[in-house]
Each structure stands twice: as structure tokens, then as C-alpha cells.
Design a protein around this motif. Structure first.
Motif, PDB file in Angstrom:
ATOM      1  N   GLU A  35       0.134   8.164   2.928  1.00 40.34           N
ATOM      2  CA  GLU A  35       1.148   8.447   1.949  1.00 40.34           C
ATOM      3  C   GLU A  35       2.412   8.698   2.831  1.00 40.34           C
ATOM      4  OE1 GLU A  35       1.326   8.975  -1.340  1.00 40.34           O
ATOM      5  OE2 GLU A  35      -0.974   8.135  -0.692  1.00 40.34           O
ATOM      6  N   ASP A  36       2.446   8.980   4.234  1.00 46.47           N
ATOM      7  CA  ASP A  36       3.737   8.936   4.929  1.00 46.47           C
ATOM      8  C   ASP A  36       4.005   7.467   5.255  1.00 46.47           C
ATOM      9  OD1 ASP A  36       3.641  11.590   5.331  1.00 46.47           O
ATOM     10  OD2 ASP A  36       2.583  12.012   6.961  1.00 46.47           O
ATOM     11  N   VAL A  37       3.064   6.853   5.632  1.00 45.00           N
ATOM     12  CA  VAL A  37       3.182   5.465   6.023  1.00 45.00           C
ATOM     13  C   VAL A  37       3.981   4.524   4.832  1.00 45.00           C
ATOM     14  CG1 VAL A  37       2.068   3.107   6.248  1.00 45.00           C
ATOM     15  CG2 VAL A  37       1.505   5.152   7.831  1.00 45.00           C
ATOM     16  N   LYS A  38       3.700   4.963   3.395  1.00 43.45           N
ATOM     17  CA  LYS A  38       4.150   4.262   2.329  1.00 43.45           C
ATOM     18  C   LYS A  38       5.582   4.512   2.214  1.00 43.45           C
ATOM     19  CE  LYS A  38      -0.160   2.812  -0.004  1.00 43.45           C
ATOM     20  NZ  LYS A  38      -0.712   3.272  -1.045  1.00 43.45           N
ATOM     21  N   LYS A  39       6.233   5.522   2.998  1.00 45.79           N
ATOM     22  CA  LYS A  39       7.546   6.101   2.654  1.00 45.79           C
ATOM     23  C   LYS A  39       8.499   5.198   3.277  1.00 45.79           C
ATOM     24  CE  LYS A  39       6.285  11.017   2.083  1.00 45.79           C
ATOM     25  NZ  LYS A  39       5.969  12.126   2.946  1.00 45.79           N
ATOM     26  N   TYR A  40       8.237   4.199   4.059  1.00 40.17           N
ATOM     27  CA  TYR A  40       8.872   3.307   4.703  1.00 40.17           C
ATOM     28  C   TYR A  40       9.191   2.212   4.143  1.00 40.17           C
ATOM     29  CZ  TYR A  40       8.582   6.540   8.654  1.00 40.17           C
ATOM     30  OH  TYR A  40       8.644   7.702   9.656  1.00 40.17           O
ATOM     31  N   ASP A  41      10.392   1.174   4.509  1.00 45.46           N
ATOM     32  CA  ASP A  41      10.572   0.148   3.972  1.00 45.46           C
ATOM     33  C   ASP A  41       9.772  -1.141   4.520  1.00 45.46           C
ATOM     34  OD1 ASP A  41      12.643   1.257   2.297  1.00 45.46           O
ATOM     35  OD2 ASP A  41      14.088   0.867   3.894  1.00 45.46           O
ATOM     36  N   LEU A  42       9.366  -0.939   5.634  1.00 48.18           N
ATOM     37  CA  LEU A  42       8.761  -1.627   6.397  1.00 48.18           C
ATOM     38  C   LEU A  42       7.647  -1.236   7.604  1.00 48.18           C
ATOM     39  CD1 LEU A  42       8.366  -4.830   7.546  1.00 48.18           C
ATOM     40  CD2 LEU A  42      10.013  -4.271   9.198  1.00 48.18           C
ATOM     41  N   ILE A  43       6.484  -1.396   7.649  1.00 46.15           N
ATOM     42  CA  ILE A  43       5.673  -1.063   8.928  1.00 46.15           C
ATOM     43  C   ILE A  43       5.834  -2.199   9.813  1.00 46.15           C
ATOM     44  CG2 ILE A  43       3.675  -0.286   9.406  1.00 46.15           C
ATOM     45  CD1 ILE A  43       3.194   0.308   6.371  1.00 46.15           C
ATOM     46  N   LEU A  44       6.180  -1.860  11.082  1.00 47.36           N
ATOM     47  CA  LEU A  44       6.018  -3.019  11.998  1.00 47.36           C
ATOM     48  C   LEU A  44       4.822  -2.371  12.737  1.00 47.36           C
ATOM     49  CD1 LEU A  44       7.408  -5.327  13.405  1.00 47.36           C
ATOM     50  CD2 LEU A  44       8.059  -3.627  15.118  1.00 47.36           C
TER      51      LEU A  44
ATOM     52  N   VAL B 249      -2.878  -5.451  11.028  1.00 49.50           N
ATOM     53  CA  VAL B 249      -1.681  -5.979  10.449  1.00 49.50           C
ATOM     54  C   VAL B 249      -2.373  -6.512   9.000  1.00 49.50           C
ATOM     55  CG1 VAL B 249       0.088  -7.614  10.271  1.00 49.50           C
ATOM     56  CG2 VAL B 249      -0.576  -6.688  12.339  1.00 49.50           C
ATOM     57  N   ASN B 250      -3.397  -7.351   9.005  1.00 50.73           N
ATOM     58  CA  ASN B 250      -4.034  -7.806   7.723  1.00 50.73           C
ATOM     59  C   ASN B 250      -4.569  -6.675   6.945  1.00 50.73           C
ATOM     60  OD1 ASN B 250      -4.456 -11.069   7.236  1.00 50.73           O
ATOM     61  ND2 ASN B 250      -4.260 -10.493   9.490  1.00 50.73           N
ATOM     62  N   PHE B 251      -5.282  -5.768   7.434  1.00 54.86           N
ATOM     63  CA  PHE B 251      -6.016  -4.551   7.007  1.00 54.86           C
ATOM     64  C   PHE B 251      -5.040  -3.711   6.291  1.00 54.86           C
ATOM     65  CE2 PHE B 251      -9.159  -0.891   6.953  1.00 54.86           C
ATOM     66  CZ  PHE B 251     -10.208  -1.628   6.195  1.00 54.86           C
ATOM     67  N   LEU B 252      -4.052  -3.464   6.836  1.00 56.60           N
ATOM     68  CA  LEU B 252      -2.931  -2.626   6.345  1.00 56.60           C
ATOM     69  C   LEU B 252      -2.122  -3.195   5.291  1.00 56.60           C
ATOM     70  CD1 LEU B 252      -0.746  -0.914   9.272  1.00 56.60           C
ATOM     71  CD2 LEU B 252      -1.777   0.220   7.237  1.00 56.60           C
ATOM     72  N   SER B 253      -1.973  -4.728   5.223  1.00 59.54           N
ATOM     73  CA  SER B 253      -1.210  -5.263   4.266  1.00 59.54           C
ATOM     74  C   SER B 253      -1.920  -5.266   3.121  1.00 59.54           C
ATOM     75  CB  SER B 253      -1.055  -6.757   4.716  1.00 59.54           C
ATOM     76  OG  SER B 253      -0.172  -6.861   5.520  1.00 59.54           O
ATOM     77  N   ASP B 254      -3.369  -5.472   3.112  1.00 60.44           N
ATOM     78  CA  ASP B 254      -4.124  -5.351   2.141  1.00 60.44           C
ATOM     79  C   ASP B 254      -4.178  -3.942   1.309  1.00 60.44           C
ATOM     80  OD1 ASP B 254      -5.186  -7.719   2.171  1.00 60.44           O
ATOM     81  OD2 ASP B 254      -6.988  -7.364   3.130  1.00 60.44           O
ATOM     82  N   ARG B 255      -3.623  -2.895   1.933  1.00 59.86           N
ATOM     83  CA  ARG B 255      -3.640  -1.617   1.479  1.00 59.86           C
ATOM     84  C   ARG B 255      -2.399  -0.852   1.299  1.00 59.86           C
ATOM     85  NH1 ARG B 255      -7.950  -3.220   3.606  1.00 59.86           N
ATOM     86  NH2 ARG B 255     -10.038  -2.493   3.069  1.00 59.86           N
ATOM     87  N   THR B 256      -1.344  -1.564   1.364  1.00 60.13           N
ATOM     88  CA  THR B 256       0.291  -0.688   1.426  1.00 60.13           C
ATOM     89  C   THR B 256       0.955  -1.115   0.385  1.00 60.13           C
ATOM     90  OG1 THR B 256       0.957  -2.639   2.854  1.00 60.13           O
ATOM     91  CG2 THR B 256       0.042  -0.418   3.888  1.00 60.13           C
ATOM     92  N   GLY B 257       0.474  -1.805  -0.757  1.00 60.57           N
ATOM     93  CA  GLY B 257       1.131  -2.102  -2.047  1.00 60.57           C
ATOM     94  C   GLY B 257       2.434  -2.841  -1.756  1.00 60.57           C
ATOM     95  N   THR B 258       3.837  -2.286  -2.187  1.00 58.03           N
ATOM     96  CA  THR B 258       4.939  -2.937  -1.860  1.00 58.03           C
ATOM     97  C   THR B 258       5.505  -2.911  -0.646  1.00 58.03           C
ATOM     98  OG1 THR B 258       5.787  -0.968  -3.031  1.00 58.03           O
ATOM     99  CG2 THR B 258       5.547  -2.559  -4.534  1.00 58.03           C
ATOM    100  N   VAL B 259       4.901  -2.229   0.355  1.00 55.83           N
ATOM    101  CA  VAL B 259       5.634  -2.069   1.569  1.00 55.83           C
ATOM    102  C   VAL B 259       4.940  -3.092   2.652  1.00 55.83           C
ATOM    103  CG1 VAL B 259       6.005  -0.504   3.718  1.00 55.83           C
ATOM    104  CG2 VAL B 259       5.528   0.501   1.353  1.00 55.83           C
ATOM    105  N   PRO B 260       6.135  -3.779   3.026  1.00 56.31           N
ATOM    106  CA  PRO B 260       5.412  -5.089   3.741  1.00 56.31           C
ATOM    107  C   PRO B 260       5.158  -4.555   5.174  1.00 56.31           C
ATOM    108  CG  PRO B 260       7.864  -5.085   3.632  1.00 56.31           C
ATOM    109  CD  PRO B 260       7.414  -3.872   2.861  1.00 56.31           C
ATOM    110  N   VAL B 261       4.136  -5.224   5.665  1.00 57.80           N
ATOM    111  CA  VAL B 261       3.482  -4.827   7.250  1.00 57.80           C
ATOM    112  C   VAL B 261       3.870  -6.160   7.836  1.00 57.80           C
ATOM    113  CG1 VAL B 261       1.690  -4.112   8.544  1.00 57.80           C
ATOM    114  CG2 VAL B 261       1.637  -3.539   6.082  1.00 57.80           C
ATOM    115  N   TYR B 262       4.727  -6.067   8.924  1.00 51.61           N
ATOM    116  CA  TYR B 262       5.006  -7.273   9.811  1.00 51.61           C
ATOM    117  C   TYR B 262       4.336  -7.131  11.036  1.00 51.61           C
ATOM    118  CZ  TYR B 262       8.481  -8.919   6.731  1.00 51.61           C
ATOM    119  OH  TYR B 262       9.337  -9.412   5.457  1.00 51.61           O
ATOM    120  N   PRO B 263       3.968  -8.091  11.833  1.00 50.45           N
ATOM    121  CA  PRO B 263       3.221  -7.976  13.375  1.00 50.45           C
ATOM    122  C   PRO B 263       4.353  -7.403  14.525  1.00 50.45           C
ATOM    123  CG  PRO B 263       3.599 -10.213  12.881  1.00 50.45           C
ATOM    124  CD  PRO B 263       4.318  -9.520  11.666  1.00 50.45           C
TER     125      PRO B 263
END
Lengths: 326, 238
Positions: free
Chosen positions: B81-90, B98-112
Motif C-alpha cells: 500500500e505504501d509503495v503504491k503511493k509513489y509515482d515511480l518505483i525505482l 522489477v518484473n515481479f513488481l511491475s506485474d503487481r503495481t497497477g498504474t505505478v511504473p517500476v523502473y530498473p
């Protein structure tokens, strides 16, 4: 006859075989291939058409081989494992056979990082393939020819009938494994072998003895590689930096002397060294042909095809045998 | 373990500069051991981004956080829940994370946040080396325990190429020729004659050439399903 190539016929006839090398140009200039083919024609039984040697992009081996063939020079097309997977390799082999090519030399291929050297940018960031290695590639050619099957097992209505070659670095590291390396290539189906350039004939002789003890000389035709030296600098470079090549001090000294004899005249220094290089090449050829189990020589005059005529004649290997058209 | 190396800060800045709220999310397993992407490194990267942002007059918010592993949901679910409050997860986990998170963070992008480099060993402090390519069909019993797929630049299967020079690879003088090592090792083990056998063309379908690979342990999945049924039957789950 497995392929009916001229090279196969010469080897079968018991004459020492002579192969040379033709490096295709780094542009679409087919005339360059024709020019080089004309320099080599009549002075060798077949000429290797390199397959993007040192990973530098050039006219493809098959295309240049077809041009050489049309111009009366029998080619040995080269096929490296670096740039094609087994699908592309087999497709190219079928095409090459359909174009009338009859000899194929199988190689691992120089790593792509060699393509960026001197002034060349090359393609060091290219992805290499190595779906199969040399032994496996030899096996694929043999299976296509002798079993009429593709590697995957599908039948070939018309088989490509190649005289199959492989390279051998007899003095490479680990040196005591190199005869086994040769054995594997022979067991895979190599009809002929071209060796890395040899300067240290004593060491080569002892490696050949081991190959003969394994009976390999009776199952394949080993052609000793002779790289025509052009300068003292080239010999020193080959000695220090080229894998599997060691150059005896005496040869380097001879070249140095030739260079010094010209004093400050740079043009003369070049000429003297080239003349000495040709003399050395001729001597090496004669020594190699004396070694038990050797069936011929593979002479590489790199970007110096014009030297072949004189070398072959001086080595007493001219004229080359001819055979009536069958 | 999986080895990674840090990306240049310029590259990272290029990725993050247009976002307002960035989380640098570390993974405390493999990539922490190679000092590339653990929580400590995530903290450093976060401060480097903050410094750069200040220099550029950008007032983005940059925080950091770390969990034990990015590749199993139980480790990051509590913080999701905390993680999803950000605009970007690096993410400074390996590419798996990175892939595993991307599959699960909805509209929040995950970058390497790092480069995933290889499966390797800790040879010595600060020195890591690739020793396995994860090709899916291990054959090192034929090669003295040393892998020609991971350690030969040409993935040769039948012995060294002509490029071996004084025991080194033709690619570089500071890379050992693995075929040289294989021959020496098999000599020592007294198994050199094994190398005389020709290894046929490989089936690369077990490697990445067969598409993304999966392993399914049916007995374990069945067991889990049964346990879930039991729990439900006992009224433990609504």
C-alpha cells in the motif's frame, strides 16, 4: 568421390594439395574478388573464401565463392558458427551446393570483438550465435551429405555434397589436448584439415606424430598452414599475440637482417623483407611436406594474393594437377 | 546468486527526473551481497537523486525502502500500500524483482535501478564472477564441473577454439579460457578421456530460446490446494 571437388581429386591422387586464401572486400565490389581469383587461378587446387574473418563485415563467403567459381577458381567456402544458427547454416549450405560449390571449411569464427581493430570500428557489440560449434557443424554437413538428412532429421531429396574441412590449431593451448581436438573433428566427419599458420616445424612435427599415432592421417588430409611473412614486425606480432603461433627466433632474425640490409631506404626495406618472407614461406612449405602424414599445404598470403604464384613455383608445386571433366 | 551492478547516476536521473514522488526500493538478498541494490545502496541512490534534483531546481520527493526479497510476494505485500503511493518505483532488485513488481503495481511504473549482470560467485571481497548461464540443461558432469556455456565466449561444447593463448581467452588476456581449465581439471580428476566423445548439437529450448521458462512442481501445488480445501472445510476461511 564424396564431392567430386578438384581439391578432393588432388588429395585422392596422392599429389600434395595446395590451397590458398582469398579475402573478400569490405564493400560490394565483386570485381575485387574477380581480380584476386585471377591471381590465384592455376596456382592452387582451391582457395578458401573467408567468412567475415576477424568478424569484419565483407562480401559473404558464399557469394564471393560463387564469383570465384564463375571465374575458374575452385573455392573452399568457409562457414563460421559465429553468425548463423543451424537453420541459417543449413539454408546457406543448400544454397551454396545449388550454386555448384563443393568444398566447405567449418570454423568457430573469430570473436566479434576483433572487428574493432586499428582504424576499423567493426561491430564489437554484435550478438554472436554459436548455436552449434565446429565439431557439431562438421557433423551436420556429414549428415546432410551421407544420410540425406537435415540436422533435425527431415529428409533432403537432394543432398549437398561437400568435401568437408575443419581447421586445427596444433600448437594452441592446452597443447596436449590438441591431437584429441583433431580426432573429434575427424570423427565428426572432416575430410580435410587446414592448420593454423606454422613456423615452429619441430613442434608441429611432434604434434603430427601424435595425430598419426591416433591414425588420423589415414582418415583425413592434413594441410599444413603457411602464413607468408611480410615483415619482421609481422613475425614478432604473430609470435607474441596470435594464439597457437610461435615463431622461432632464427626466422625473426632473418627478417630483421633483410630489413637492416636496406639501410634507411624504407621502400627497399619493404621489398627485401617481402623477398625474404617468400623465401621463408617456400622453405616452410618444403619442410612441412616432408612431415609424415601431411597431404598438402594451405598457403595464406594475407592481402597479398600476388605472392602465391611465385611461392608455388619456387616450392616446386607448379603446375597443379588437372583432371579430365567427369 | 544473482549479481547486479549500479547504473550511472546520469542514466538514473534520465529515468526519474519527470516524476514527483519516487521510491528507491531495495532488495536485501542477492543484490545486497554484491553491493548493488540492497537497502543501503537504495538509500545512497535516493540521496544521489535528491542532490541532483536540488542542483537542477527540481523539488521531487525521493524516499527509499527495502524488503528481504522482491521475488516472493510475502516479502513486499505488507508494504504494498505504501509503495503504491509513489509515482515511480525505482527498484534496485534484479530484473526478476522489477518484473515481479511491475506485474503487481497497477498504474505505478517500476523502473530498473541497477543492471542485472549474471549468476555468479563472490570470488573475494568486491569481486564477483559469472559461473552459470542458467541454460536449463546442465552438462558440467561432462566438463569437470566447469561450465563452457557460461564461461566460454563461444559456448563451445567440444573443446577449445583456436583462440586460446597462454591459457587465456581470445576475448581478453584477463579472462581464463574455460576449456583450458576444463582440460587441466579433467586431467587432475583422471577423466580426460570423457572429452573425446562428441557432444551433439544442444537443444536450446531449455535456455531462453524456448520462451520464458517455468517450473511447476505439481505435487507441491496439489498439496497446497488440498490444504486450502481443508482450511475452508474447517471454517478457517470465508
Amino acid at each position: 568421390m564424396k564431392s567430386g571437388s578438384n581439391l578432393e581429386k588432388v588429395i585422392a591422387s596422392g599429389n600434395p594439395a595446395v590451397t590458398a586464401e582469398l579475402g573478400p572486400p569490405m564493400s560490394a565490389d565483386g570485381h575485387e574478388v574477380v581480380k584476386k581469383a585471377q591471381l590465384l587461378k592455376g596456382f592452387c587446387d582451391a582457395a578458401n573464401i573467408t567468412d567475415c574473418q576477424t568478424a569484419v563485415v565483407r562480401i559473404s563467403s558464399i557469394a564471393a565463392a560463387a564469383i570465384a567459381f564463375q571465374n575458374g577458381l575452385e573455392p573452399v567456402m568457409q562457414m563460421t558458427c559465429r553468425d548463423r544458427n543451424r537453420i541459417a547454416i543449413q539454408a546457406d549450405l543448400l544454397g551454396a551446393a545449388a550454386l555448384g560449390l563443393k568444398n566447405c571449411l567449418c570454423l568457430a569464427g573469430d570473436h566479434q570483438k576483433f572487428s574493432a581493430a586499428g582504424r576499423l570500428k567493426g561491430h564489437p557489440g554484435a550478438k554472436n550465435v554459436y548455436d552449434v560449434d565446429t565439431c557439431q557443424l562438421v557433423g551436420i554437413l556429414r549428415k546432410m551429405r551421407d544420410e540425406g538428412k537435415q540436422e533435425g532429421g527431415d529428409p533432403l531429396e537432394v543432398s549437398p555434397r561437400f568435401f568437408i574441412g575443419a581447421s586445427w590449431t596444433p600448437m594452441g593451448d592446452p597443447i596436449d589436448f590438441r591431437p584429441v581436438n583433431l580426432m573429434k573433428k575427424v570423427n565428426a566427419g572432416s575430410d580435410f584439415i587446414q592448420t593454423q599458420g606454422i613456423y615452429d616445424m619441430d613442434l608441429f612435427k611432434s604434434q603430427m606424430e601424435k595425430a598419426c599415432n591416433l591414425g588420423l592421417h589415414e582418415r583425413t588430409a592434413v594441410l599444413a598452414g603457411i602464413i607468408v611473412p611480410k615483415s619482421a614486425m609481422m613475425l614478432k606480432y604473430m609470435d607474441s599475440s596470435v594464439a597457437g603461433v610461435s615463431v622461432p627466433r632464427s626466422l625473426i632474425d632473418r627478417m630483421n637482417k633483410a630489413k637492416e640490409a636496406a639501410g634507411d631506404d624504407k621502400k627497399k626495406a619493404r621489398e627485401f623483407q617481402e623477398q625474404e618472407g617468400i623465401r621463408i614461406a617456400v622453405e616452410l612449405i618444403q619442410q612441412a611436406l616432408e612431415i609424415p602424414g601431411i597431404k598438402g599445404v594451405h598457403i595464406q598470403a594475407i592481402e597479398w594474393e600476388s605472392a602465391i604464384e611465385g611461392i608455388v613455383k619456387a616450392a616446386g608445386l607448379y603446375p597443379r594437377p588437372t583432371f579430365p571433366e567427369s | 546468486m544473482i549479481m547486479g551492478s549500479q547504473k550511472p547516476i546520469d542514466e538514473i536521473w534520465g529515468m526519474v527526473k519527470d516524476f514527483n514522488k519516487v521510491l528507491v526500493f531495495g532488495c536485501n538478498t542477492c543484490v545486497a551481497i554484491c553491493h548493488a541494490g540492497g537497502e543501503k545502496e537504495a538509500e545512497t541512490i535516493a540521496s544521489l537523486i535528491r542532490m541532483r534534483a536540488r542542483q537542477e531546481g527540481n523539488n521531487m520527493v525521493v524516499n527509499h525502502m527495502g524488503v528481504i526479497r522482491h521475488c516472493e510476494p510475502e516479502y513486499f505485500e505488507p508494504v504494498m500500500e505504501d509503495v503504491k503511493k509513489y509515482d515511480l518505483i525505482l527498484s534496485t532488485a534484479c530484473g526478476v524483482g522489477v518484473n515481479f513488481l511491475s506485474d503487481r503495481t497497477g498504474t505505478v511504473p517500476v523502473y530498473p535501478g541497477i543492471n542485472t549482470s549474471f549468476y555468479g560467485s563472490v570470488e573475494s571481497s568486491g569481486f564477483f564472477k559469472e559461473l552459470c548461464a542458467g541454460c536449463g540443461n546442465c552438462i558440467v558432469h561432462l566438463t569437470g564441473g566447469l561450465c563452457p556455456i557460461a564461461r566460454c565466449a563461444k559456448t563451445l561444447m567440444n573443446g577449445p577454439c583456436g583462440g586460446t593463448n597462454k591459457g587465456k581467452c581470445e576475448v581478453s588476456n584477463d579472462i581464463d579460457c574455460v576449456w583450458y581449465l576444463i582440460v587441466e581439471r579433467m586431467k587432475m580428476l583422471g577423466t580426460l578421456e570423457k572429452l573425446s566423445e562428441i557432444q551433439p548439437p544442444r537443444n536450446w529450448a531449455t535456455s531462453r530460446d524456448g520462451g520464458p521458462r517455468r517450473i511447476s512442481l505439481e505435487h507441491l501445488r496439489e498439496f497446497e490446494d488440498k490444504e486450502a480445501l481443508k482450511t475452508r472445510a474447517a471454517g478457517g476461511e470465508k
